[in-house]
Enzyme design. Structure first.
Site, PDB file in Angstrom:
ATOM      1  CB  SER A 287      -5.166  -3.613  -6.570  1.00 57.05           C
ATOM      2  OG  SER A 287      -3.810  -3.232  -6.519  1.00 57.05           O
ATOM      3  CB  SER A 288      -9.390  -5.526  -3.840  1.00 58.46           C
ATOM      4  OG  SER A 288      -9.568  -4.233  -3.291  1.00 58.46           O
TER       5      SER A 288
ATOM      6  CG  ASP B  71       2.959   1.144  -3.611  1.00 60.58           C
ATOM      7  OD1 ASP B  71       2.009   1.883  -3.288  1.00 60.58           O
ATOM      8  OD2 ASP B  71       2.836   0.164  -4.370  1.00 60.58           O
TER       9      ASP B  71
ATOM     10  CG  ASP C  39       5.376  -1.781   0.891  1.00 56.31           C
ATOM     11  OD1 ASP C  39       6.504  -2.194   1.250  1.00 56.31           O
ATOM     12  OD2 ASP C  39       4.701  -2.338  -0.003  1.00 56.31           O
TER      13      ASP C  39
ATOM     14  CB  CYS D 105      -1.250   3.371  -6.196  1.00 55.70           C
ATOM     15  SG  CYS D 105      -2.388   2.431  -5.202  1.00 55.70           S
TER      16      CYS D 105
ATOM     17  NE  ARG E 194     -10.284  -4.422   1.923  1.00 65.11           N
ATOM     18  CZ  ARG E 194      -9.526  -4.076   0.886  1.00 65.11           C
ATOM     19  NH1 ARG E 194      -8.761  -2.995   0.944  1.00 65.11           N
ATOM     20  NH2 ARG E 194      -9.535  -4.813  -0.210  1.00 65.11           N
TER      21      ARG E 194
ATOM     22  CG  HIS F  80       0.047  -0.764  -0.220  1.00 66.08           C
ATOM     23  ND1 HIS F  80       0.342  -0.898  -1.537  1.00 66.08           N
ATOM     24  CD2 HIS F  80       1.175  -1.112   0.453  1.00 66.08           C
ATOM     25  CE1 HIS F  80       1.597  -1.313  -1.675  1.00 66.08           C
ATOM     26  NE2 HIS F  80       2.114  -1.460  -0.470  1.00 66.08           N
TER      27      HIS F  80
ATOM     28  CG  ASP G 122      -3.125   3.617  -1.083  1.00 65.93           C
ATOM     29  OD1 ASP G 122      -3.133   2.369  -1.041  1.00 65.93           O
ATOM     30  OD2 ASP G 122      -2.317   4.267  -1.781  1.00 65.93           O
TER      31      ASP G 122
HETATM   32  O1  DAV Z   1      -7.528  -3.397  -1.927  1.00 69.00           O
HETATM   33  O2  DAV Z   1      -6.101  -4.517  -3.106  1.00 69.00           O
HETATM   34  C1  DAV Z   1      -4.604  -2.015  -2.992  1.00 69.00           C
HETATM   35  C2  DAV Z   1      -3.680  -0.926  -2.561  1.00 69.00           C
HETATM   36  C3  DAV Z   1      -2.691  -0.633  -3.587  1.00 69.00           C
HETATM   37  N1  DAV Z   1      -1.763   0.406  -3.144  1.00 69.00           N
HETATM   38  C4  DAV Z   1      -6.372  -3.605  -2.324  1.00 69.00           C
HETATM   39  C5  DAV Z   1      -5.273  -2.683  -1.853  1.00 69.00           C
END
Ligand code: DAV
Length: 380
Positions: free
Chosen positions: A309-310, A119, A207, A362, A275, A256, A258
């Site tokens: 994060s997801s 990040d 970032d 990450c 997405r 982000h 990634d």
């Molecule tokens: O999908 O929450 C997380 C990315 C963390 N670098 C997400 C993105």
């Protein structure tokens, strides 16, 4: 009388820092640490990202020692696997993340942590750039990498250590519209599709994890953590690169790139099917014979506890080279997809580390990959 300082080291020393893309053979990497990681206190940009139904809402403070120990165990194991593959691994030096931080413009009750170097540090060729960042709790995170930067600076006469201008991060940098935690996903999806994000265009902000490196091309996500001025700053900073802004409607919390868009090797990208890159932005990739395929579904319906994060961290993978990929060990669907693509999959247990800042991409940042600067998009 002034004398030009002579380089301490000869120019024939092997380079320590060099990496132009996300897939060439990895030889040296930074892997983060979980020590002292915080659930950060509320602030405008962070509040916009923490999902409205998250178990993190309304609480902040140090994460438990037990959770940090478990995360560190997995981070250390990941480092060992990389070392067994001939990759040299360095680790950052945490600062006291629990201490309040302030600038002339704001105060924040704590910092965040240093588990996700991706990040903060952007390696492009022989340069490592400290990103501006966009959350106040991450303003001083670059300090954790300074001991390594100083060492690379001493060991490699061609290494360029740069820092993007620190933003003021005053209230003018964030849209007050996002201050409510009752916005609802529908409205968020509408806003993000319209590119109405929490960060304003007051000043450049980005970032490093919003940037993907494809040789001569840098692909940058415009979203909550990177604004258009930040992308323009990157464009001016890398005049020999082509910098292309992308965005991914369908993500109510776009930070982000990634966990959304993951290059595997020249010509192949996996894209989060919730997405998708819009058609008009796909054209650039297709015209240059790049294939964009839907990523496999995550194996989990929810992220682990206290994780911002997801579930799509499933596609936050680290390429060791274009035939070898590190994938979180429980992500069976993603592993199977890579297996079918002919890749060697290294399963890495990592879910206990997620809450500290993400998954395998990450938690790393490149120091050295083999290979040179290549134009993978010759048709422009
Ligand atoms: O999908 O929450 C997380 C990315 C963390 N670098 C997400 C993105």
């Amino acid at each position: 009388m002034f004398e030009t300082p002579k380089p301490v080291l000869g120019n024939d020393k092997p380079a320590v820092v060099k990496s132009w893309d996300e897939w060439s053979p990895l030889k040296h990497v930074i892997v983060g640490v979980a020590d002292g990681g915080m659930i950060p206190p509320g602030e405008p940009a962070l509040d916009a990202k923490v999902p409205e139904d998250s178990d993190m809402k309304g609480q902040w403070g140090p994460r438990s020692q037990e959770s940090a120990d478990k995360a560190n165990e997995q981070l250390d194991n990941f480092a060992k696997v990389l070392e067994s593959r001939g990759v040299r691994v360095d680790r950052p030096t945490p600062i006291d993340f629990s201490a309040p931080v302030s600038t002339p413009d704001w105060e924040n009750p704590s910092s965040f942590g240093c588990m996700p170097p991706r990040d903060v540090i952007l390696t492009v060729g022989k340069e490592m750039l400290e990103a501006t960042m966009s959350y106040r709790c991450r303003f001083f995170e670059y300090l954790c990498y300074r001991p390594l930067m100083q060492k690379y600076f001493e060991d490699d006469p061609h290494f360029r250590h740069t820092a993007a201008p620190k933003p003021r991060m005053s209230d003018a940098s964030y849209r007050p519209d996002y201050l409510s935690d009752q916005i609802g996903v529908e409205k968020r999806l509408k806003w993000t599709a319209e590119k109405f994000f929490v960060t304003t265009e007051e000043e450049p902000m980005f970032d490093a994890a919003d940037v993907l490196r494809f040789g001569k091309d840098l692909i940058v996500q415009h979203g909550f953590t990177t604004n258009l001025k930040g992308i323009d700053w990157l464009r001016r900073h890398y005049p020999d690169h082509r910098v292309t802004a992308v965005n991914f409607p369908g993500d109510p919390y776009p930070i982000h790139i990634d966990a959304t868009f993951t290059p595997i090797r020249p010509g192949l990208i996996i894209n989060n099917p919730e997405r998708r890159l819009p058609d008009e932005q796909r054209e650039f990739f297709h015209r240059n014979d790049w294939e964009i395929v839907d990523a496999a579904r995550p194996a989990h319906n929810t992220p682990p506890p206290l994780c911002y994060s997801s579930v799509w961290l499933s596609m936050n993978v680290l390429m060791v080279d274009e035939k070898t990929v590190c994938v979180e060990a429980s992500e069976v669907n993603q592993m199977e997809q890579f297996d079918k693509m002919g890749l060697e999959v290294l399963p890495i247990p990592f879910r206990d580390a997620y809450a500290f800042g993400g998954a395998l991409h990450c938690a790393t940042t490149d120091v050295f990959r083999e290979g040179d600067l290549v134009d993978y998009f010759p048709k422009g």
